[in-house]
Design an enzyme around this catalytic site. Structure first.
Site, PDB file in Angstrom:
ATOM      1  N   GLU A   1      -4.134   2.342  -6.898  1.00 36.04           N
ATOM      2  CA  GLU A   1      -4.349   3.457  -6.221  1.00 36.04           C
ATOM      3  C   GLU A   1      -3.527   4.572  -6.449  1.00 36.04           C
ATOM      4  OE1 GLU A   1      -6.819   2.079  -2.526  1.00 36.04           O
ATOM      5  OE2 GLU A   1      -4.530   1.904  -1.956  1.00 36.04           O
TER       6      GLU A   1
ATOM      7  N   HIS B   1       1.038  -1.243   0.011  1.00 38.70           N
ATOM      8  CA  HIS B   1       0.011  -0.084   0.041  1.00 38.70           C
ATOM      9  C   HIS B   1       0.776   1.435  -0.092  1.00 38.70           C
ATOM     10  CE1 HIS B   1      -2.912   2.969   1.303  1.00 38.70           C
ATOM     11  NE2 HIS B   1      -3.884   2.223   0.880  1.00 38.70           N
TER      12      HIS B   1
END
Ligand code: 13P
Length: 249
Positions: free
Chosen positions: A176, A106
């Protein structure tokens, strides 16, 4: 469609209990699961046992619902399952507790904890060795987007992170863009389509999620994009009403 909730470092045990006591009672949830949507929660690691118990009890009472559509995982795992690695999360222990996924790489891990593509690659291998499903997060900064170099950057990020991946096993990618995370500014449909085509050309068999300011008002147009198999939701997954609305598109 996949709806993944990344709770990040939010919710105490009490708050998680309050969330699920409403969320799991809702007809919107049952409908969504019956429609074969796959819901995956990523709580902070300390909530794992609690959430595992809550889901097990719910699924025991609702035998018509398929177990694989309501699951959970960790936001990060370490690439060794045990040993002298103070403070890390063991994927093996998570598996024992009933978790089946892990987010990997992430952008918050990359920027705040200096995680590299090499780390991501080792973590994907560790997850796959245990038959857990890795969700590899990738995406460019605003600076890279503005420089026009973002596609090259993304392909490089993916090829380095996926170099030891067993593509015969399930792995999910999550685009993302950093500039869209927690900013309220989601990528445009055009941006998502562009990256979606780029990724599916290169990795046609892998599922692809979009994450970054997903909310009830924009989720429909995002999930109707060609090449998008679901969403990874941060802020809007913390509120049970908002997340129920979101999974009902
Ligand atoms: P937001 O939905 O809050 O922008 O967060 C996205 C994210 O980082 C999910 O992993």
């Amino acid at each position: 469609m996949i709806f993944a909730a990344n709770w990040k470092l939010n919710k105490t045990q009490k708050q998680a209990q309050e969330f699920f006591s409403v969320f799991l009672q809702s007809n919107l949830l049952t409908e969504s699961l019956k429609n074969k949507n796959e819901l995956i929660f990523f709580p902070q690691a300390l909530l794992s046992e609690q959430i595992s118990n809550i889901f097990n009890q719910f699924l025991k009472k609702n035998t018509s619902l398929k177990k694989e559509y309501l699951s959970w995982g960790l936001q990060n795992i370490f690439y060794n399952n045990q040993g002298a690695f103070t403070g890390e999360n063991s994927a093996l222990t998570m598996k024992e507790m009933g978790g089946s996924f892990s987010l990997i790489g992430h952008s918050e891990r990359r920027t705040l904890f200096n995680e590299t593509n090499k780390d991501a690659s080792k973590k994907i291998k560790a997850a796959q060795d245990l038959n857990l499903v890795p969700i590899l997060c990738f995406g460019e900064s605003l600076e890279l987007r503005q420089s026009g170099e973002y596609k090259k950057f993304i392909l490089n990020q993916l090829s380095q992170s996926l170099d030891c991946t067993d593509t015969s096993k399930r792995i999910i990618l999550a685009y993302e863009p950093i500039w869209a995370i927690g900013t309220g500014k989601q990528a445009s449909d055009q941006d998502i389509t562009e990256i979606g085509s780029l990724i599916k050309e290169q990795y046609p068999k892998l599922e692809l999620l979009y994450g970054g300011s997903v909310k009830p008002s924009n989720v429909k147009s995002i999930v109707s994009q060609k090449n998008i198999d679901g969403v990874l939701v941060g802020g809007a997954s913390l509120d049970h009403n908002m997340f129920l609305e979101l999974i009902s598109v």
